[in-house]
Design a protein around this motif. Structure first.
Motif, PDB file in Angstrom:
ATOM      1  N   ALA A  28       0.878  -1.329  -0.137  1.00  0.00           N
ATOM      2  CA  ALA A  28       0.110   0.078   0.226  1.00  0.00           C
ATOM      3  C   ALA A  28       0.841   1.214  -0.112  1.00  0.00           C
ATOM      4  O   ALA A  28       0.642   2.447  -0.737  1.00  0.00           O
ATOM      5  CB  ALA A  28      -0.937   0.136   1.264  1.00  0.00           C
ATOM      6  N   MET A  29       2.037   1.397   0.785  1.00  0.00           N
ATOM      7  CA  MET A  29       2.942   2.395   0.747  1.00  0.00           C
ATOM      8  C   MET A  29       3.363   2.428  -0.512  1.00  0.00           C
ATOM      9  O   MET A  29       3.530   3.799  -0.979  1.00  0.00           O
ATOM     10  CB  MET A  29       4.127   2.155   1.676  1.00  0.00           C
ATOM     11  N   ALA A  30       3.813   1.351  -1.374  1.00  0.00           N
ATOM     12  CA  ALA A  30       4.518   1.572  -2.358  1.00  0.00           C
ATOM     13  C   ALA A  30       3.400   2.270  -3.531  1.00  0.00           C
ATOM     14  O   ALA A  30       3.906   2.946  -4.444  1.00  0.00           O
ATOM     15  CB  ALA A  30       4.896   0.145  -3.231  1.00  0.00           C
ATOM     16  N   LEU A  71       2.210  10.855   4.184  1.00  0.00           N
ATOM     17  CA  LEU A  71       2.170   9.356   3.708  1.00  0.00           C
ATOM     18  C   LEU A  71       1.260   8.483   4.775  1.00  0.00           C
ATOM     19  O   LEU A  71       0.523   7.757   4.433  1.00  0.00           O
ATOM     20  CB  LEU A  71       3.356   8.841   3.622  1.00  0.00           C
ATOM     21  N   VAL A  72       1.721   9.135   6.096  1.00  0.00           N
ATOM     22  CA  VAL A  72       0.976   8.482   7.108  1.00  0.00           C
ATOM     23  C   VAL A  72      -0.456   8.855   7.042  1.00  0.00           C
ATOM     24  O   VAL A  72      -1.315   7.720   7.207  1.00  0.00           O
ATOM     25  CB  VAL A  72       1.344   9.063   8.530  1.00  0.00           C
ATOM     26  N   THR A  73      -0.895  10.009   6.749  1.00  0.00           N
ATOM     27  CA  THR A  73      -2.350  10.458   6.570  1.00  0.00           C
ATOM     28  C   THR A  73      -3.092   9.519   5.506  1.00  0.00           C
ATOM     29  O   THR A  73      -4.160   9.097   5.721  1.00  0.00           O
ATOM     30  CB  THR A  73      -2.632  11.759   6.265  1.00  0.00           C
ATOM     31  N   GLU A  74      -2.326   9.354   4.291  1.00  0.00           N
ATOM     32  CA  GLU A  74      -2.942   8.511   3.287  1.00  0.00           C
ATOM     33  C   GLU A  74      -3.073   7.016   3.757  1.00  0.00           C
ATOM     34  O   GLU A  74      -4.328   6.437   3.385  1.00  0.00           O
ATOM     35  CB  GLU A  74      -2.222   8.631   2.019  1.00  0.00           C
ATOM     36  N   ILE A  75      -1.803   6.309   4.223  1.00  0.00           N
ATOM     37  CA  ILE A  75      -2.033   4.895   4.820  1.00  0.00           C
ATOM     38  C   ILE A  75      -3.290   4.678   5.636  1.00  0.00           C
ATOM     39  O   ILE A  75      -3.963   3.882   5.805  1.00  0.00           O
ATOM     40  CB  ILE A  75      -0.761   4.579   5.166  1.00  0.00           C
ATOM     41  N   SER A  76      -3.330   5.615   6.766  1.00  0.00           N
ATOM     42  CA  SER A  76      -4.433   5.714   7.811  1.00  0.00           C
ATOM     43  C   SER A  76      -5.659   5.699   7.197  1.00  0.00           C
ATOM     44  O   SER A  76      -6.821   4.908   7.694  1.00  0.00           O
ATOM     45  CB  SER A  76      -4.224   6.690   8.806  1.00  0.00           C
TER      46      SER A  76
END
Length: 577
Positions: free
Chosen positions: A58-60, A75-80
Motif C-alpha cells: 500500500a505504501m508503494a 504518507l501517514v495520513t494517506e495510509i491511515s
C-alpha cells in the motif's frame, strides 16, 4: 483533503498557485491513474488501489501514484485512510518498514521515496549495472565529462555533482558515481550503496526530484504549473453529466458579479465568474450558452467595460497613452530643394514605381503604423503567426497590428486587453487599440531582447480568449536585422543629417552596401536614421538615376558617378500631388 465533493473546494485551496476550477477539473479527469471519482467524490486513486493490500505494498502504491518523495506525515495520513487505522500506529509501522525494507528510502528531509527511482546496483560489473538501469553508454560518457573532478567519496560530493549537472536523470547520476567508486576488479571492496546514495541525493536543498526521474533545480519548477494549466486548457474533458439547461443570470446575480469586477484591480474573466459562482467550466455541455448569457448580462452594465474576449474591467480603466500614436511614429516631411527649385524628396504614384517595389509596398515588413493598407482577412486563419520586431517599436514598447493577419485579433471592442505568456510561465498584460492600430505594453520584454532590429517571435492562440503564447525564435530576420554597431552608425547619421534631404541619407545608407541591398533592408535602416514612409523610399529608388537593379535581381545598387544626373525627368508626371 479527505475528499472533494465539489471541485470548487479543491480550486479554492489551489487558487494561490493560479490554478482555477477548469484546470482542476481537466487534470483530475485526465489522470485516472492518480485521481478517482468515487461515490460522487474526488479522491486519490491510490486510496482505492491500496485497499486490502499488504502494508508495504500500500505504501508503494501511494508513493508510485504520487510520483515523488513524499513527506512522512502526508504518507501517514494517506495510509491511515486506506487501512482505517490510527495515525500514530500507522506512523510507527511506516518508519519501521522504511528502515528495514530496501524497497524504500528515507531522506534527511523526513520524506520517503521508492528505491526503484534511483540507480540500483551492488556487485554487478559496470556494463551490466548501467544496462539494468536503462542508462546508455553515450549518456554515461557525456555525464562523466560534465561531472569531471567530482570527489564522490567526500561528504559534499553528491551535492556538488547535482549543483553542477542538474537537471539530470537520477539513474544517470547514480551510474556516474557507481562506475567511479566501484572498481571493475571483482575482488575489490564494494563502496557504492545505492540506497544511501539516493537518500543523500534527494536531501540536497534547492533541488526537486520529479516524476520523470530527473532531479531539477527548484527554480525550474515554476514553469510546471503554467505548463499544467496550458495542458488542462487543451484537454478540458467532460467529467460530470448533470449539465441540464443553461443558467439564467438574474438581476441580483448581475449586481454581485459587477461588484466583484469593480473590486478587482485587474481584469476579471467571465469564465472565472462562471466557475466561481456557478461551478461551470468549458467542459460543461451548456458552456457556450452559459457564456453567451454571462457576456450579454455583463455588457449591459455601464459601470464596467468589456475589454475583449471574456474580459471585463471598471469602465475607462485603461492607460490614457494608448489612445494616440506616439510622436516618434509620425513621418518627417522635408522641404529641401534642388538647383532648379524642385523638392528633392517626393513620392510617386504606383505607376511611377519600379514593378518590384510596387509589389513590396504590401509586404508586412514594409508596412508600419500610419503607413499601411488594411488587407482582406485570410480565407484560412492561422493559429500562430511569425512576427518581426523593428527598432522603433523596441524603443517604444509597441507592435504594429499591420503585421498580424486582418481579424486575427477580434475586431471588437476597439480597445482590448491581451495576456501573453512565455515558455517560462511569465505573463505580460498588453493593450490593443484598433483605431490607432498599435499594441502597447511590450517594453519590459522588448528590452530583454539584445537584437534591436530584426528579432523574430511567435504568437500562438490558446483556448482562452485574448490569451496568447509568446516565444522568441533563435535566428533574427535576415532582411531587417541590424547589428548593434550598425545601429550606432545609423543613429549618428540621423543626428548629423537633420537638415539634409532623405535622398542624401539614403545615399549614405547605401554606401554601406557596396554589393547592393534589399529594399526592405534599406527601408529598415533609413527608418533608424529618419522616420520615412515605405512609398518615399520606393520613390527615391525608382526616380533617381544613381539607383538601379540588375535584371532578375531583387537587390538595389548605388552608382556614385550618376549622382549628378539627379531626378529622372520621365518620372515627373508620376509625382503625387
Amino acid at each position: 483533503m479527505e475528499s472533494a465533493v465539489k471541485l470548487g473546494e479543491l480550486a479554492d485551496k489551489l487558487s494561490p498557485e493560479g490554478i482555477g476550477l477548469a484546470t482542476v477539473r481537466s487534470l483530475l479527469a485526465s489522470n485516472p491513474e492518480r485521481f478517482a471519482y468515487h461515490e460522487r467524490k474526488w479522491i486519490p486513486a491510490s486510496r482505492l488501489q491500496g485497499q486490502g493490500r499488504p502494508f508495504a505494498e500500500a505504501m508503494a502504491i501511494v508513493l508510485h501514484r504520487y510520483g515523488a518523495p513524499m513527506a512522512v506525515d502526508m504518507l501517514v495520513t494517506e495510509i491511515s485512510r486506506i487501512r482505517q487505522a490510527p495515525e500514530e500506529i500507522v506512523e510507527e509501522i511506516i518508519r519501521r518498514i522504511a528502515r528495514a525494507d530496501r524497497s524504500f528510502v528515507s531522506t534527511a528531509n523526513d520524506e520517503i521515496a521508492l528505491t526503484d527511482w534511483g540507480f540500483q546496483a551492488t556487485d554487478e560489473v559496470h556494463a551490466r549495472a548501467i544496462a539494468l538501469n536503462g542508462v546508455s553508454q553515450e549518456d554515461l560518457e557525456a555525464a562523466r565529462k560534465r561531472l569531471e573532478g567530482i570527489d564522490w567519496r567526500s561528504d559534499l560530493g553528491i551535492e556538488e555533482a547535482i549543483k553542477k549537472a542538474a537537471p539530470i536523470r537520477m539513474k544517470l547520476l547514480g551510474a556516474v558515481a557507481y562506475t567511479a567508486v566501484n572498481s571493475a576488479d571483482p575482488k575489490s571492496v564494494l563502496i557504492f550503496d545505492s540506497r544511501d546514495f539516493f537518500s543523500k541525493a534527494l536531501s540536497v536543498q534547492g533541488f526537486v526530484f520529479a516524476p520523470d526521474g530527473v532531479i531539477h533545480p527548484e527554480a525550474d519548477t515554476k514553469k510546471w504549473i503554467s505548463a499544467a494549466i496550458k495542458l488542462a486548457d487543451k484537454l478540458a474533458p467532460s467529467v460530470e453529466l448533470d449539465d441540464a439547461a443553461p443558467i439564467e443570470i438574474k438581476p441580483e446575480d448581475i449586481d454581485k458579479l459587477v461588484a466583484k469586477i469593480l473590486r478587482s484591480e485587474s481584469s476579471t474573466t467571465a469564465t472565472k465568474l462562471l466557475e466561481e459562482n456557478y461551478e461551470i467550466t468549458i467542459s460543461n455541455k451548456t458552456f457556450p450558452d452559459d457564456m453567451a448569457n454571462m457576456l450579454t448580462a455583463l455588457k449591459s452594465n455601464s459601470a464596467i467595460q468589456w475589454v475583449g474576449g471574456d474580459r471585463f474591467r471598471k469602465a475607462n480603466d485603461y492607460p490614457e497613452y494608448i489612445t494616440e500614436v506616439p510622436e516618434p511614429f509620425h513621418f518627417v516631411t522635408t522641404t529641401v530643394e534642388d538647383e532648379e527649385g524642385e523638392l528633392i524628396d517626393v513620392e510617386l504614384t504606383d505607376d511611377g514605381l519600379s514593378s518590384s517595389l510596387r509589389k513590396l509596398l504590401g509586404h508586412p515588413l514594409a508596412t508600419d503604423v500610419l503607413d499601411e493598407d488594411i488587407q482582406p482577412a485570410p480565407k484560412t486563419m492561422p493559429e500562430g503567426v511569425r512576427l518581426v520586431l523593428k527598432s522603433i517599436h523596441r524603443e517604444l514598447g509597441t507592435f504594429p497590428m499591420c503585421q498580424l493577419p486582418t481579424d486575427w485579433l477580434d475586431a471588437k471592442p476597439k480597445i482590448q486587453e491581451l495576456i501573453i505568456s512565455d515558455p517560462n510561465g511569465r505573463e505580460l498584460q498588453l493593450w490593443v487599440n484598433h483605431d490607432v492600430r498599435l499594441i502597447y505594453g511590450f517594453i519590459d520584454w522588448w528590452y530583454e531582447q539584445p537584437v534591436e532590429s530584426g528579432a523574430v517571435f511567435t504568437l500562438q492562440k490558446t483556448n482562452r480568449p485574448n490569451v496568447l503564447e509568446f516565444a522568441w525564435l533563435d535566428q533574427p530576420d535576415p532582411v531587417v536585422f541590424i547589428s548593434a554597431q550598425r545601429m550606432e552608425e545609423l543613429r549618428q547619421l540621423g543626428i548629423q543629417g537633420e537638415e539634409r534631404s532623405t535622398l542624401d541619407l539614403l545615399i549614405e545608407v547605401m554606401a554601406h552596401w557596396p554589393k547592393g541591398a534589399d529594399y526592405l533592408t534599406l527601408l529598415a535602416e533609413v527608418n533608424v536614421v529618419r522616420r520615412s514612409s515605405r512609398r518615399l523610399i520606393a520613390s527615391l529608388l525608382s526616380s533617381y538615376q544613381c539607383f538601379y537593379q540588375r535584371s532578375g535581381s531583387p537587390v538595389w545598387h548605388f552608382d556614385n558617378k550618376k549622382v549628378e544626373l539627379g531626378f529622372d525627368k520621365t518620372k515627373r508626371k508620376f509625382i503625387k500631388k
